[in-house]
Design a protein around this motif. Structure first.
Motif, PDB file in Angstrom:
ATOM      1  N   GLU A 136     -53.185  31.692   2.700  1.00  0.00           N
ATOM      2  CA  GLU A 136     -54.586  32.449   2.414  1.00  0.00           C
ATOM      3  C   GLU A 136     -54.264  32.791   0.802  1.00  0.00           C
ATOM      4  OE1 GLU A 136     -55.381  35.665   4.738  1.00  0.00           O
ATOM      5  OE2 GLU A 136     -55.102  34.478   6.630  1.00  0.00           O
ATOM      6  N   TRP A 137     -53.361  33.197   0.349  1.00  0.00           N
ATOM      7  CA  TRP A 137     -53.092  33.574  -0.981  1.00  0.00           C
ATOM      8  C   TRP A 137     -53.102  32.439  -1.941  1.00  0.00           C
ATOM      9  CZ3 TRP A 137     -50.008  32.591  -5.409  1.00  0.00           C
ATOM     10  CH2 TRP A 137     -50.212  33.359  -6.160  1.00  0.00           C
ATOM     11  N   LEU A 138     -52.456  31.404  -1.324  1.00  0.00           N
ATOM     12  CA  LEU A 138     -52.664  30.327  -2.390  1.00  0.00           C
ATOM     13  C   LEU A 138     -53.945  29.591  -2.405  1.00  0.00           C
ATOM     14  CD1 LEU A 138     -49.229  28.469  -0.853  1.00  0.00           C
ATOM     15  CD2 LEU A 138     -49.698  29.167  -3.505  1.00  0.00           C
ATOM     16  N   ILE A 139     -54.515  29.541  -1.325  1.00  0.00           N
ATOM     17  CA  ILE A 139     -55.662  28.893  -1.345  1.00  0.00           C
ATOM     18  C   ILE A 139     -56.758  29.835  -1.956  1.00  0.00           C
ATOM     19  CG2 ILE A 139     -58.233  28.702   0.177  1.00  0.00           C
ATOM     20  CD1 ILE A 139     -55.939  27.883   2.471  1.00  0.00           C
ATOM     21  N   SER A 140     -56.803  31.037  -2.172  1.00  0.00           N
ATOM     22  CA  SER A 140     -57.580  32.087  -2.907  1.00  0.00           C
ATOM     23  C   SER A 140     -57.254  31.978  -4.556  1.00  0.00           C
ATOM     24  CB  SER A 140     -57.326  33.568  -2.564  1.00  0.00           C
ATOM     25  OG  SER A 140     -56.126  33.903  -3.013  1.00  0.00           O
ATOM     26  N   LYS A 141     -56.315  31.460  -4.823  1.00  0.00           N
ATOM     27  CA  LYS A 141     -56.008  30.989  -6.127  1.00  0.00           C
ATOM     28  C   LYS A 141     -55.976  29.670  -6.797  1.00  0.00           C
ATOM     29  CE  LYS A 141     -54.573  35.350  -6.971  1.00  0.00           C
ATOM     30  NZ  LYS A 141     -55.407  36.241  -7.847  1.00  0.00           N
ATOM     31  N   GLY A 142     -56.466  28.813  -5.299  1.00  0.00           N
ATOM     32  CA  GLY A 142     -56.806  27.556  -5.905  1.00  0.00           C
ATOM     33  C   GLY A 142     -55.659  26.671  -5.899  1.00  0.00           C
ATOM     34  N   TYR A 143     -54.439  27.181  -5.210  1.00  0.00           N
ATOM     35  CA  TYR A 143     -53.326  26.101  -4.945  1.00  0.00           C
ATOM     36  C   TYR A 143     -53.222  26.069  -3.500  1.00  0.00           C
ATOM     37  CZ  TYR A 143     -52.291  28.497  -9.660  1.00  0.00           C
ATOM     38  OH  TYR A 143     -52.286  29.085 -10.896  1.00  0.00           O
ATOM     39  N   TYR A 144     -53.606  24.897  -3.222  1.00  0.00           N
ATOM     40  CA  TYR A 144     -53.594  24.359  -1.812  1.00  0.00           C
ATOM     41  C   TYR A 144     -52.530  24.153  -1.221  1.00  0.00           C
ATOM     42  CZ  TYR A 144     -58.713  24.804  -2.386  1.00  0.00           C
ATOM     43  OH  TYR A 144     -59.869  25.367  -2.802  1.00  0.00           O
ATOM     44  N   SER A 145     -51.917  24.813  -0.108  1.00  0.00           N
ATOM     45  CA  SER A 145     -50.739  24.639   0.469  1.00  0.00           C
ATOM     46  C   SER A 145     -51.019  23.550   1.537  1.00  0.00           C
ATOM     47  CB  SER A 145     -50.077  25.841   0.959  1.00  0.00           C
ATOM     48  OG  SER A 145     -49.202  25.565   1.936  1.00  0.00           O
ATOM     49  N   THR A 146     -50.028  22.374   1.803  1.00  0.00           N
ATOM     50  CA  THR A 146     -50.356  21.280   2.456  1.00  0.00           C
ATOM     51  C   THR A 146     -49.067  21.190   3.418  1.00  0.00           C
ATOM     52  OG1 THR A 146     -49.244  19.646   0.796  1.00  0.00           O
ATOM     53  CG2 THR A 146     -51.769  19.906   0.915  1.00  0.00           C
TER      54      THR A 146
END
Length: 201
Positions: A191-201
């Motif tokens: 959620e944090w990564l997505i909120s910062k624009g760093y998409y976790s895959t």
């Protein structure tokens, strides 16, 4: 522009698990514990200073630091713990900041500084945001006893030697609650990564 996340927590809170998750997603991590080992390798100025403080008994026969012996000394004596931190903090800081600069120069978008004593050692100004990994006291105690094969008294002594986790939560920008499953913890990091624009895959 590189974004620098400060990652912290308490002993047995799960900070290392979160740190490994960042690494798994190719996000570089500067680990203060790694730095602390590097700066006191045999022959270093820092190890010589530690030896001068605590004596020959904190060395193994091969000249390396006897971590178990040193741990026993510092966790039972707040003054000795402070002496050790004061002795090593300069060398660890130099290592962390040089690694940080190296990664920024390499052009990474996001880097993580994994620092257990982030608040205590004054690293707030060196990061853009602080993430703390938190657990309740009962969970922390049970995990530490199991992980390090400690008695309840020994585990409590180690927990109480650190800054209260609740204080770290109050001073942090983002909290990962690690009382539940591993999946739940990692979803919070996502959620944090997505909120910062760093998409976790």
């Amino acid at each position: 522009m590189t974004y620098v996340l400060g990652l912290t927590g308490g002993i047995a809170s799960g900070k290392s698990t979160v740190s490994r998750y960042f690494l798994k997603h190719n996000i570089p991590v500067v680990d203060a514990d790694v730095g602390a080992r590097i700066v006191i390798e045999p022959g270093t100025e820092a190890l010589e200073k530690v030896q001068n403080l605590f004596g020959e008994e904190i060395l193994l026969e091969n000249g390396e630091l006897n971590r178990k012996k040193l741990g026993e000394l510092i966790f039972s004596d707040p003054l000795k713990r402070k002496q050790l931190n004061d002795c090593l903090s300069y060398y660890i800081r130099e290592w962390i900041l040089s690694e940080k600069d190296r990664l920024i120069t390499s052009g990474h978008e996001l880097i993580v500084l994994d620092i257990p004593l982030l608040f205590e050692a004054g690293y707030k100004k060196d990061v853009d945001e602080i993430m703390v990994v938190a657990v309740d006291k009962e969970t922390q105690l049970a995990r530490l006893m199991k992980r390090n094969k400690l008695s309840q008294a020994e585990a409590l002594q180690r927990i109480e030697s650190q800054m209260e986790l609740s204080e770290k939560v109050d001073q942090s920008d983002y909290v990962i609650y690690n009382n539940g499953t591993l999946e739940n913890t990692m979803s919070q990091v996502d959620e944090w990564l997505i909120s910062k624009g760093y998409y976790s895959t």
